[in-house]
Design an enzyme around this catalytic site. Structure first.
Site, mmCIF file in Angstrom:
data_model
loop_
_atom_site.group_PDB
_atom_site.id
_atom_site.type_symbol
_atom_site.label_atom_id
_atom_site.label_comp_id
_atom_site.label_asym_id
_atom_site.label_seq_id
_atom_site.Cartn_x
_atom_site.Cartn_y
_atom_site.Cartn_z
ATOM 1 N N GLY A 1 0.523 -1.090 -0.414
ATOM 2 C CA GLY A 1 0.001 0.164 0.451
ATOM 3 C C GLY A 1 1.120 1.120 -0.001
ATOM 4 N N THR A 2 2.120 0.875 0.324
ATOM 5 C CA THR A 2 3.222 2.176 0.849
ATOM 6 C C THR A 2 3.371 3.107 0.079
ATOM 7 O OG1 THR A 2 3.280 1.644 3.430
ATOM 8 C CG2 THR A 2 4.975 3.150 1.741
ATOM 9 N N ASN B 1 -7.530 4.780 9.587
ATOM 10 C CA ASN B 1 -6.848 2.494 10.238
ATOM 11 C C ASN B 1 -7.086 3.240 11.639
ATOM 12 O OD1 ASN B 1 -5.210 4.741 9.149
ATOM 13 N ND2 ASN B 1 -3.317 4.119 10.254
ATOM 14 N N GLN C 1 -7.896 0.790 4.261
ATOM 15 C CA GLN C 1 -9.348 0.060 4.750
ATOM 16 C C GLN C 1 -10.492 -0.238 4.451
ATOM 17 O OE1 GLN C 1 -8.330 -0.534 8.037
ATOM 18 N NE2 GLN C 1 -6.142 -0.384 8.003
ATOM 19 N N SER D 1 -3.915 -2.603 0.369
ATOM 20 C CA SER D 1 -2.871 -2.760 0.154
ATOM 21 C C SER D 1 -3.904 -4.520 0.268
ATOM 22 C CB SER D 1 -2.274 -3.058 1.723
ATOM 23 O OG SER D 1 -1.405 -3.818 2.520
ATOM 24 N N GLY D 2 -2.688 -5.614 0.154
ATOM 25 C CA GLY D 2 -3.328 -7.547 0.251
ATOM 26 C C GLY D 2 -3.169 -7.321 1.784
ATOM 27 N N HIS D 3 -2.428 -7.079 2.598
ATOM 28 C CA HIS D 3 -2.355 -7.988 3.816
ATOM 29 C C HIS D 3 -3.336 -7.204 4.591
ATOM 30 C CE1 HIS D 3 -0.134 -4.660 6.908
ATOM 31 N NE2 HIS D 3 0.070 -4.496 5.301
ATOM 32 N N THR E 1 10.415 -6.792 -11.705
ATOM 33 C CA THR E 1 9.468 -8.493 -11.882
ATOM 34 C C THR E 1 8.103 -8.375 -11.512
ATOM 35 O OG1 THR E 1 11.346 -9.618 -13.166
ATOM 36 C CG2 THR E 1 9.549 -10.949 -12.096
ATOM 37 N N CYS F 1 5.734 4.874 20.347
ATOM 38 C CA CYS F 1 6.834 5.498 21.587
ATOM 39 C C CYS F 1 7.716 5.767 19.730
ATOM 40 C CB CYS F 1 7.137 3.693 22.109
ATOM 41 S SG CYS F 1 7.861 3.871 23.184
HETATM 42 C C1 LIG Z 1 -1.332 -0.533 6.237
HETATM 43 C C2 LIG Z 1 -2.126 0.889 5.738
HETATM 44 C C3 LIG Z 1 -1.222 1.381 4.627
HETATM 45 C C4 LIG Z 1 0.208 0.391 4.265
HETATM 46 O O1 LIG Z 1 0.048 -0.864 3.547
HETATM 47 P P1 LIG Z 1 1.179 -1.537 3.115
HETATM 48 O O2 LIG Z 1 0.798 -2.041 2.322
HETATM 49 O O3 LIG Z 1 1.405 -1.790 4.887
HETATM 50 O O4 LIG Z 1 2.434 -0.140 2.840
HETATM 51 C C5 LIG Z 1 -1.637 2.380 3.975
HETATM 52 N N1 LIG Z 1 -2.379 3.535 4.734
HETATM 53 C C6 LIG Z 1 -3.334 2.640 5.176
HETATM 54 C C7 LIG Z 1 -4.695 3.339 6.017
HETATM 55 C C8 LIG Z 1 -3.204 1.393 5.611
HETATM 56 O O5 LIG Z 1 -3.299 0.720 6.694
#
Ligand SMILES: *Cc1c(COP(=O)(O)O)cnc(C)c1O
Length: 388
Positions: free
Chosen positions: A71-72, A150, A178, A198-200, A236, A324
């Site tokens: 996502g970043t 988020n 989100q 973002s996939g995860h 790739t 922190c």
């Molecule tokens: C987790 C998140 C990201 C970043 O995604 P990554 O795949 O971890 O780089 C960006 N924006 C929001 C709102 C997120 O919750």
């Protein structure tokens, strides 16, 4: 001890079905999708199918889907790529409550001479759309505003914002990490130019993301190199990750109803029981327009970290609104932007659920929370002095 996972806005469990479809792409079907031979070509076919699965969830054309590493990367590519396409425009508009993947890029742009405006939010985390409208001008290169927060789950009026911005001929990007998989999207009926996911965050693995680029949107590539992704993102392809994300999108569509009924009901039960059982607690965020899986609750006079440690003893995973940094606990930038009082911002906990959570897990947490809060308040009335 069993883990009770309420930290799904940080990352999610990979779905079994997703893991299963990924497996052949490590040791058997390991060809390069760009290769001329049949062995690589069959992998290319699967990447194409995954692109179609993502497009189906987003309601867009497969050609508008660019796979990224996260996502970043999608956020950086969208913002920097859109700016490079209109070098004469120098103004960037965002909000104070964005994820660091957007906010850090914007603050860096400010150091590089761009005029960056961060819109504030009200006590419930809502934007002032009149303020946004008054700031749009011919110098504005991009407006980047998240779809849902988020930390608090607050949902912004995405379509209204997109219309307002694009009507002025300005590029609009949204970090939709989100909401994808939680709220239905139909990009074919939306003026949104650029959208990150973002996939995860939706039960696919870490290390894969997507940037949606609406047909006709001018954007310069961020990663330069080979001709992958139609020359829009070199490197790739992460084939197993992409295949997994495709499957995760298919599953997300199937579970969307469950997310907005059963998961939402679990969230509501957890939230109302905690508020009722713990004095001096309150919800952070917009209770009307909120993700179905998220609740962010402040507990006055105690440290979020102390609550997390106590929850951890019971195997319960949540997250706190503080980070922190340099040895001191900084309250979350999101809660600070909302004007949450210092004492409450420090004691904030985010629970974010998923379709894998059960009623038993919620009931167990509901039973433990009042004890934890009572114990911590007994231990010490002084913020920062609580040890467990
Ligand atoms: C987790 C998140 C990201 C970043 O995604 P990554 O795949 O971890 O780089 C960006 N924006 C929001 C709102 C997120 O919750």
């Amino acid at each position: 001890m069993k883990t009770i996972y309420f930290d799904n806005n940080a990352t999610t469990r990979v779905a079994d079905e997703v893991f299963e479809v990924m497996q052949p792409y490590f040791c058997e079907l390991y060809g390069n999708p760009s290769s001329m031979h049949t062995f690589g070509g069959q992998v290319g076919v699967r990447v194409r199918e995954a692109r179609e699965q993502v497009a189906a969830l987003l309601g867009c054309h497969p050609g508008e889907v660019i796979f990224t590493s996260c996502g970043t990367e999608a956020d950086s590519t969208a913002i920097l790529g859109a700016l490079a396409a209109v070098p004469h425009r120098r103004k960037v508009i965002t909000t104070r409550v964005e994820h660091p993947a957007v906010l850090t890029v914007c603050r860096d742009l400010e150091n590089r001479g761009y005029h960056v405006i961060e819109l504030g939010v009200d006590k419930q985390g809502r934007l002032d759309l009149d303020e946004l409208e008054s700031l749009l001008d011919d110098d504005t290169a991009i407006v980047t505003i998240m779809a849902a927060n988020n930390e608090t789950g607050t949902i912004f009026p995405l379509e209204k914002i997109a219309e307002m911005v694009t009507e002025r001929g300005i590029t609009f990007h949204t970090d939709a990490v989100q909401i994808v998989g939680k709220i239905p999207l139909n990009l074919s009926e939306s003026p949104i130019h650029l959208l990150s996911l973002s996939g995860h965050k939706l039960h696919a693995p870490k290390g894969v993301g997507v940037l949606y680029v609406r047909k006709g949107t001018r954007i310069a590539p961020f990663l330069l190199g080979g001709h992958q992704e139609g020359g829009r993102r070199a490197g790739t392809e992460n084939v197993p990750g992409i295949v997994g994300l495709g499957k995760a999108c298919e599953l997300a569509a199937r579970y969307m109803d469950d997310e907005n009924t059963r998961v939402k009901a679990l969230r509501d039960k957890l939230e109302s029981a905690i508020l009722a059982g713990c004095p001096d607690s309150r919800i952070n965020g917009d209770p009307e327009n909120r993700l179905p899986n998220t609740t962010n609750i402040s507990f006055e006079y105690i440290e979020g970290e102390a609550i997390l440690l106590m929850l951890d003893r019971f195997g319960i995973c949540a997250s706190s609104g503080s980070a922190c940094t340099s040895g001191s606990l900084e309250p979350s930038h999101v809660l600070r932007a909302m004007g949450v009082p210092f004492t409450a911002a420090h004691g904030s906990i985010r629970y974010s659920l998923s379709r894998y959570n059960t009623e038993d897990e919620v009931d167990f947490t509901i039973e433990k929370m009042p004890q934890i809060i009572e114990r911590l308040r007994e231990l010490s009335p002084f913020v920062g002095q609580v040890h467990v």
